[in-house]
Design a protein around this motif. Structure first.
Motif, PDB file in Angstrom:
ATOM      1  N   UNK B  63      34.715  46.124  27.325  1.00 12.42           N
ATOM      2  CA  UNK B  63      33.753  45.307  26.573  1.00 12.42           C
ATOM      3  C   UNK B  63      32.407  46.012  26.659  1.00 12.42           C
ATOM      4  N   UNK B  64      31.936  46.519  25.547  1.00 11.87           N
ATOM      5  CA  UNK B  64      30.687  47.274  25.456  1.00 11.87           C
ATOM      6  C   UNK B  64      30.599  48.376  26.526  1.00 11.87           C
ATOM      7  N   UNK B  65      29.767  48.192  27.553  1.00 12.67           N
ATOM      8  CA  UNK B  65      29.573  49.285  28.521  1.00 12.67           C
ATOM      9  C   UNK B  65      30.428  49.138  29.777  1.00 12.67           C
ATOM     10  N   UNK B  66      31.341  48.178  29.781  1.00 15.35           N
ATOM     11  CA  UNK B  66      32.161  47.936  30.979  1.00 15.35           C
ATOM     12  C   UNK B  66      33.631  48.293  30.729  1.00 15.35           C
ATOM     13  N   UNK B  67      34.250  48.855  31.756  1.00 16.95           N
ATOM     14  CA  UNK B  67      35.681  49.143  31.718  1.00 16.95           C
ATOM     15  C   UNK B  67      36.303  48.559  32.987  1.00 16.95           C
ATOM     16  N   UNK B  68      37.154  47.554  32.813  1.00 18.42           N
ATOM     17  CA  UNK B  68      37.845  46.934  33.951  1.00 18.42           C
ATOM     18  C   UNK B  68      39.245  47.520  34.042  1.00 18.42           C
ATOM     19  N   UNK B  69      39.555  48.063  35.211  1.00 16.78           N
ATOM     20  CA  UNK B  69      40.794  48.823  35.376  1.00 16.78           C
ATOM     21  C   UNK B  69      41.705  48.128  36.376  1.00 16.78           C
ATOM     22  N   UNK B  70      42.988  48.149  36.069  1.00 11.42           N
ATOM     23  CA  UNK B  70      44.010  47.589  36.957  1.00 11.42           C
ATOM     24  C   UNK B  70      45.136  48.609  37.049  1.00 11.42           C
ATOM     25  N   UNK B  71      45.410  49.075  38.258  1.00 12.50           N
ATOM     26  CA  UNK B  71      46.441  50.089  38.457  1.00 12.50           C
ATOM     27  C   UNK B  71      47.568  49.563  39.334  1.00 12.50           C
ATOM     28  N   UNK B  72      48.785  49.634  38.803  1.00  9.20           N
ATOM     29  CA  UNK B  72      49.992  49.302  39.557  1.00  9.20           C
ATOM     30  C   UNK B  72      51.130  50.095  38.922  1.00  9.20           C
ATOM     31  N   UNK B  73      52.250  50.148  39.595  1.00  7.50           N
ATOM     32  CA  UNK B  73      53.342  51.006  39.116  1.00  7.50           C
ATOM     33  C   UNK B  73      54.516  50.175  38.641  1.00  7.50           C
ATOM     34  N   UNK B  74      54.733  50.217  37.337  1.00  7.55           N
ATOM     35  CA  UNK B  74      55.802  49.446  36.709  1.00  7.55           C
ATOM     36  C   UNK B  74      57.159  49.714  37.361  1.00  7.55           C
ATOM     37  N   UNK B  75      57.452  51.009  37.595  1.00  2.90           N
ATOM     38  CA  UNK B  75      58.769  51.392  38.140  1.00  2.90           C
ATOM     39  C   UNK B  75      58.933  51.026  39.608  1.00  2.90           C
ATOM     40  N   UNK B  76      57.886  50.506  40.225  1.00  2.00           N
ATOM     41  CA  UNK B  76      57.980  50.104  41.632  1.00  2.00           C
ATOM     42  C   UNK B  76      57.699  48.611  41.734  1.00  2.00           C
ATOM     43  N   UNK B  77      58.194  47.864  40.783  1.00  2.00           N
ATOM     44  CA  UNK B  77      58.038  46.403  40.808  1.00  2.00           C
ATOM     45  C   UNK B  77      56.598  45.965  40.663  1.00  2.00           C
ATOM     46  N   UNK B  78      55.825  46.783  39.911  1.00  2.00           N
ATOM     47  CA  UNK B  78      54.399  46.481  39.713  1.00  2.00           C
ATOM     48  C   UNK B  78      53.620  46.376  41.020  1.00  2.00           C
ATOM     49  N   UNK B  79      53.998  47.229  41.974  1.00  2.89           N
ATOM     50  CA  UNK B  79      53.254  47.331  43.234  1.00  2.89           C
ATOM     51  C   UNK B  79      52.414  48.606  43.205  1.00  2.89           C
ATOM     52  N   UNK B  80      51.539  48.720  44.182  1.00  2.00           N
ATOM     53  CA  UNK B  80      50.696  49.914  44.293  1.00  2.00           C
ATOM     54  C   UNK B  80      51.480  51.051  44.951  1.00  2.00           C
ATOM     55  N   UNK B  81      51.451  52.219  44.310  1.00  2.00           N
ATOM     56  CA  UNK B  81      52.117  53.403  44.862  1.00  2.00           C
ATOM     57  C   UNK B  81      51.107  54.548  44.947  1.00  2.00           C
ATOM     58  N   UNK B  82      51.586  55.693  45.434  1.00  2.00           N
ATOM     59  CA  UNK B  82      50.732  56.880  45.531  1.00  2.00           C
ATOM     60  C   UNK B  82      50.197  57.299  44.164  1.00  2.00           C
ATOM     61  N   UNK B  83      50.956  57.018  43.121  1.00  2.00           N
ATOM     62  CA  UNK B  83      50.496  57.351  41.759  1.00  2.00           C
ATOM     63  C   UNK B  83      49.207  56.608  41.408  1.00  2.00           C
ATOM     64  N   UNK B  84      49.124  55.354  41.839  1.00  2.00           N
ATOM     65  CA  UNK B  84      47.920  54.565  41.543  1.00  2.00           C
ATOM     66  C   UNK B  84      46.720  55.092  42.320  1.00  2.00           C
ATOM     67  N   UNK B  85      46.982  55.473  43.565  1.00  2.00           N
ATOM     68  CA  UNK B  85      45.908  56.033  44.381  1.00  2.00           C
ATOM     69  C   UNK B  85      45.419  57.341  43.763  1.00  2.00           C
ATOM     70  N   UNK B  86      46.359  58.162  43.289  1.00  2.00           N
ATOM     71  CA  UNK B  86      45.997  59.435  42.664  1.00  2.00           C
ATOM     72  C   UNK B  86      45.163  59.205  41.400  1.00  2.00           C
TER      73      UNK B  86
END
Lengths: 102, 102
Positions: B63-86
Motif C-alpha cells: 500500500x503506497x510506500x509500505x510492503x508487508x511481508x509474510x514468509x512461510x514454506x508451503x511444502x513444509x506445512x506452511x511452517x518456517x524453514x531455512x528457505x524463509x530465513x534465507x
C-alpha cells in the motif's frame, strides 16, 4: 480537483465495463491469476507505472501467481471514485494484453 | 531436498540476525516502509528476482510506500524453514542497500 465518491448506480455502471471486478466493502476488487510468479511480477511492475502516472495507488497482495487488488480513494473517505475506475480499466487492459485473454 | 520446519530455537536464533523481523502465526513477518510508492515498487522488483532465484515466494502486500511481508514454506506445512530465513536475509540486505539504513 476534489475527488467525489461515485454513487452506487455509477459504480454499477462502471462495473459493466470491468470484467471480473466486483464492488466489495467500499472498494473495487479483483484477484488476477497469471501463469507464474514472473508473470504476476511483470503485471505489478507495469501496473505500478500506471498507478504512479495517475498518482493513485492500489492496495494489492501477491502470492506466487496471484495478485489480489483493492481500489479505493483515500482522499474521498476510502470510497470508490472515478480514479479507481480509471486505474481498474488500465489494469484490466494490461492484464488482457499480458495474458492474451479478453 | 525435503525442507524441514525449523525448531522454535532455530527460528529465534535466526531472528537475532534479522533486524525488525518477527515470528508470528508460523511465519517470518515484517512491514517495510519506503520513501514513496516508487521506492516500494523498486524493492519489490529486486526482491522478486531474489525470490525467483530461490524458487521461494513471499506473500506480500503493498500500500503506497509500505510492503508487508509474510514468509512461510508451503511444502513444509506452511511452517518456517531455512528457505524463509534465507529470503528474509536477502530482503533485509536489499532494504538496507536501497534505503541506506542499517
Amino acid at each position: 480537483m476534489k475527488t467525489q465518491p461515485l454513487t452506487p448506480a455509477e459504480i454499477e455502471h462502471a462495473l459493466t465495463h470491468l470484467s471480473g471486478w466486483a464492488w466489495n466493502c467500499d472498494a473495487l476488487v479483483k484477484t488476477l491469476e497469471f501463469g507464474d510468479f514472473r508473470e504476476a511480477m511483470g503485471f505489478m511492475l507495469r501496473a505500478g507505472f500506471e498507478a504512479d502516472a495517475l498518482d493513485h495507488h492500489p492496495e494489492w497482495t501477491n502470492v506466487y501467481n496471484k495478485v489480489s487488488i483493492r481500489l479505493a480513494t483515500h482522499d474521498a473517505g476510502n470510497k470508490v471514485t472515478a480514479k479507481d475506475v480509471e486505474l481498474a480499466g488500465r489494469m484490466e487492459k494490461l492484464r488482457a494484453s499480458l495474458t492474451g485473454r479478453a
